[in-house]
Design an enzyme around this catalytic site. Structure first.
Site, PDB file in Angstrom:
ATOM      1  N   LYS A 151      44.186  -3.040 -11.829  1.00 13.85           N
ATOM      2  CA  LYS A 151      43.492  -4.398 -12.783  1.00 13.85           C
ATOM      3  C   LYS A 151      44.434  -4.958 -13.284  1.00 13.85           C
ATOM      4  O   LYS A 151      44.735  -6.182 -13.363  1.00 13.85           O
ATOM      5  CB  LYS A 151      42.516  -3.827 -13.473  1.00 13.85           C
ATOM      6  CG  LYS A 151      41.043  -3.290 -12.724  1.00 13.85           C
ATOM      7  CD  LYS A 151      39.871  -3.036 -13.607  1.00 13.85           C
ATOM      8  CE  LYS A 151      40.133  -2.158 -14.773  1.00 13.85           C
ATOM      9  NZ  LYS A 151      40.460  -0.689 -14.252  1.00 13.85           N
ATOM     10  N   ARG A 173      32.524  -3.005 -19.761  1.00 12.51           N
ATOM     11  CA  ARG A 173      32.907  -1.704 -19.111  1.00 12.51           C
ATOM     12  C   ARG A 173      31.308  -0.606 -19.172  1.00 12.51           C
ATOM     13  O   ARG A 173      31.502   0.342 -18.927  1.00 12.51           O
ATOM     14  CB  ARG A 173      33.775  -0.671 -20.147  1.00 12.51           C
ATOM     15  CG  ARG A 173      34.671  -0.139 -19.409  1.00 12.51           C
ATOM     16  CD  ARG A 173      35.798   0.647 -20.605  1.00 12.51           C
ATOM     17  NE  ARG A 173      36.927   1.512 -19.879  1.00 12.51           N
ATOM     18  CZ  ARG A 173      38.043   0.567 -19.755  1.00 12.51           C
ATOM     19  NH1 ARG A 173      38.163  -0.419 -19.926  1.00 12.51           N
ATOM     20  NH2 ARG A 173      39.128   1.426 -19.199  1.00 12.51           N
ATOM     21  N   ARG A 215      51.687   7.191 -13.111  1.00 15.18           N
ATOM     22  CA  ARG A 215      51.945   5.794 -13.966  1.00 15.18           C
ATOM     23  C   ARG A 215      52.734   5.855 -15.008  1.00 15.18           C
ATOM     24  O   ARG A 215      52.537   6.752 -15.966  1.00 15.18           O
ATOM     25  CB  ARG A 215      50.819   5.082 -14.197  1.00 15.18           C
ATOM     26  CG  ARG A 215      50.647   4.038 -15.028  1.00 15.18           C
ATOM     27  CD  ARG A 215      49.474   2.972 -14.908  1.00 15.18           C
ATOM     28  NE  ARG A 215      48.462   3.714 -15.777  1.00 15.18           N
ATOM     29  CZ  ARG A 215      47.137   3.187 -16.114  1.00 15.18           C
ATOM     30  NH1 ARG A 215      46.921   2.014 -15.153  1.00 15.18           N
ATOM     31  NH2 ARG A 215      46.218   3.439 -16.779  1.00 15.18           N
ATOM     32  N   ARG A 252      51.300   7.100 -20.807  1.00 11.79           N
ATOM     33  CA  ARG A 252      49.957   7.073 -21.673  1.00 11.79           C
ATOM     34  C   ARG A 252      49.102   8.371 -22.010  1.00 11.79           C
ATOM     35  O   ARG A 252      49.120   9.122 -21.155  1.00 11.79           O
ATOM     36  CB  ARG A 252      48.962   6.198 -21.280  1.00 11.79           C
ATOM     37  CG  ARG A 252      49.160   4.639 -21.871  1.00 11.79           C
ATOM     38  CD  ARG A 252      48.454   3.423 -20.857  1.00 11.79           C
ATOM     39  NE  ARG A 252      47.094   4.092 -20.783  1.00 11.79           N
ATOM     40  CZ  ARG A 252      46.119   3.107 -19.947  1.00 11.79           C
ATOM     41  NH1 ARG A 252      46.662   2.082 -19.635  1.00 11.79           N
ATOM     42  NH2 ARG A 252      44.851   3.422 -20.137  1.00 11.79           N
ATOM     43  N   ARG A 270      37.969  10.357 -17.690  1.00  8.05           N
ATOM     44  CA  ARG A 270      38.020   8.866 -17.566  1.00  8.05           C
ATOM     45  C   ARG A 270      37.165   8.521 -16.415  1.00  8.05           C
ATOM     46  O   ARG A 270      36.348   7.492 -16.395  1.00  8.05           O
ATOM     47  CB  ARG A 270      39.276   8.104 -17.779  1.00  8.05           C
ATOM     48  CG  ARG A 270      39.943   8.155 -19.103  1.00  8.05           C
ATOM     49  CD  ARG A 270      41.490   7.822 -18.894  1.00  8.05           C
ATOM     50  NE  ARG A 270      42.040   6.575 -18.686  1.00  8.05           N
ATOM     51  CZ  ARG A 270      42.976   6.198 -17.838  1.00  8.05           C
ATOM     52  NH1 ARG A 270      43.796   7.175 -17.766  1.00  8.05           N
ATOM     53  NH2 ARG A 270      43.128   4.891 -17.256  1.00  8.05           N
TER      54      ARG A 270
HETATM   55  P1  ADP Z   1      42.396   1.995 -17.638  1.00  5.62           P
HETATM   56  O1  ADP Z   1      43.622   2.245 -17.221  1.00  5.62           O
HETATM   57  O2  ADP Z   1      41.481   2.825 -17.755  1.00  5.62           O
HETATM   58  O3  ADP Z   1      41.628   0.698 -17.097  1.00  5.62           O
HETATM   59  P2  ADP Z   1      42.258   0.533 -20.303  1.00  5.62           P
HETATM   60  O4  ADP Z   1      43.710   0.267 -20.706  1.00  5.62           O
HETATM   61  O5  ADP Z   1      41.526  -0.631 -19.977  1.00  5.62           O
HETATM   62  O6  ADP Z   1      42.501   1.467 -19.421  1.00  5.62           O
HETATM   63  O7  ADP Z   1      41.450   1.320 -21.433  1.00  5.62           O
HETATM   64  C1  ADP Z   1      42.114   2.343 -22.095  1.00  5.62           C
HETATM   65  C2  ADP Z   1      40.897   2.997 -23.103  1.00  5.62           C
HETATM   66  O8  ADP Z   1      40.712   1.991 -24.029  1.00  5.62           O
HETATM   67  C3  ADP Z   1      39.909   3.333 -22.470  1.00  5.62           C
HETATM   68  O9  ADP Z   1      39.781   4.577 -22.163  1.00  5.62           O
HETATM   69  C4  ADP Z   1      38.900   3.164 -23.768  1.00  5.62           C
HETATM   70  O10 ADP Z   1      38.858   4.180 -24.804  1.00  5.62           O
HETATM   71  C5  ADP Z   1      39.239   1.954 -24.700  1.00  5.62           C
HETATM   72  N1  ADP Z   1      38.667   0.740 -23.847  1.00  5.62           N
HETATM   73  C6  ADP Z   1      39.140  -0.322 -23.363  1.00  5.62           C
HETATM   74  N2  ADP Z   1      38.297  -1.373 -22.795  1.00  5.62           N
HETATM   75  C7  ADP Z   1      37.119  -0.758 -23.444  1.00  5.62           C
HETATM   76  C8  ADP Z   1      35.606  -1.364 -23.371  1.00  5.62           C
HETATM   77  N3  ADP Z   1      35.633  -2.587 -22.581  1.00  5.62           N
HETATM   78  N4  ADP Z   1      34.825  -0.436 -24.182  1.00  5.62           N
HETATM   79  C9  ADP Z   1      34.998   0.451 -24.671  1.00  5.62           C
HETATM   80  N5  ADP Z   1      36.407   1.027 -24.625  1.00  5.62           N
HETATM   81  C10 ADP Z   1      37.272   0.410 -24.045  1.00  5.62           C
END
Ligand code: ADP
Ligand code: ZN
Length: 210
Positions: free
Chosen positions: A13, A88, A127, A155, A166
């Site tokens: 994404k 989410r 990654r 990360r 996750r």
């Molecule tokens: P991913 O690679 O899982 O898509 P992101 O960078 O989008 O990771 O998100 C990392 C973390 O940030 C999530 O695991 C969560 O803890 C928090 N997070 C991101 N977006 C949201 C959201 N819309 N609602 C709640 N928590 C979020």
């Protein structure tokens, strides 16, 4: 263009969002990036989010919804926006729908990047994220493919123990938004396989039929 990206962690994404936001000249709004920037800067918001992020859990909706609503009032969204990582869960999707309806700027598409679960684990564990610009790179790379910076790191939530959690959170809480957007008539699904450029091309073609 007012667009959200949907799909499991590791579907690409963030990578696709960079290209699509450039193509449509709309800001890329990544809730994960905003949280990580706040963590790095040591803000109150970052402190609130940290424990949840480290465990691979969602940050509470009260925190996340306010943050996104605030971001969506900035001037740069006049032309549209691309949301990545939000909504989410279905509750967030309802909040977003109400907020955009009020502003008379409803969403135009939810683009789903579909990928098999064994591929997800492979991608996430290899990654490496750029500390400078946030772009994803492959393990073994020394410089960032986006900004050429040399500070690549894994990360905390890309470590194997957290990835499993996750994916569970994705299945339980996030996957239901796919049916939500299907019933709203907004869902466009494309397979997230092939090169980055091929997927971008496919996305633009699919969105072009809007
Ligand atoms: P991913 O690679 O899982 O898509 P992101 O960078 O989008 O990771 O998100 C990392 C973390 O940030 C999530 O695991 C969560 O803890 C928090 N997070 C991101 N977006 C949201 C959201 N819309 N609602 C709640 N928590 C979020
Ligand atoms: Zn970079």
């Amino acid at each position: 263009m007012r667009l959200i990206l949907v799909g499991p962690p590791g579907a690409g994404k963030g990578t696709q969002a960079q290209f699509l936001s450039a193509h449509y000249s709309i800001p890329h709004i990544s809730t994960g990036d905003i949280f990580r920037a706040n963590l790095k800067a040591g803000t109150e918001l970052g402190n609130q989010a940290k424990a949840f992020m480290d465990r691979g859990e969602l940050v509470p909706d009260s925190v996340t919804n306010d943050m996104v609503k605030d971001r969506l009032t900035h001037d740069d969204v006049a032309n549209g926006f691309l949301l990545d990582g939000y909504p989410r869960n279905v509750a967030q999707a309802e909040v977003l729908r109400a907020f955009l309806a009020e502003a008379k700027t409803p969403l135009q598409a939810a683009l789903e990047l579909a990928i098999a679960s064994d591929e997800i684990i492979k991608r996430l564990s290899s990654r490496r994220t750029c500390r400078g610009c946030g772009a994803s790179n492959e393990a073994g790379a020394t410089n960032c493919a986006s900004c050429n910076g040399n500070d690549l790191y894994q990360r905390e939530d890309d470590k194997e123990e957290v990835i499993a959690r996750r994916l569970e959170v994705y299945e339980e809480q996030t996957a239901p938004i796919i049916s939500f957007y299907r019933s709203e008539g907004l869902l466009i699904t494309i397979p997230a396989v092939g090169t980055v450029a091929e997927i971008t091309e496919h996305a633009i073609t699919a969105l072009g039929r809007l």
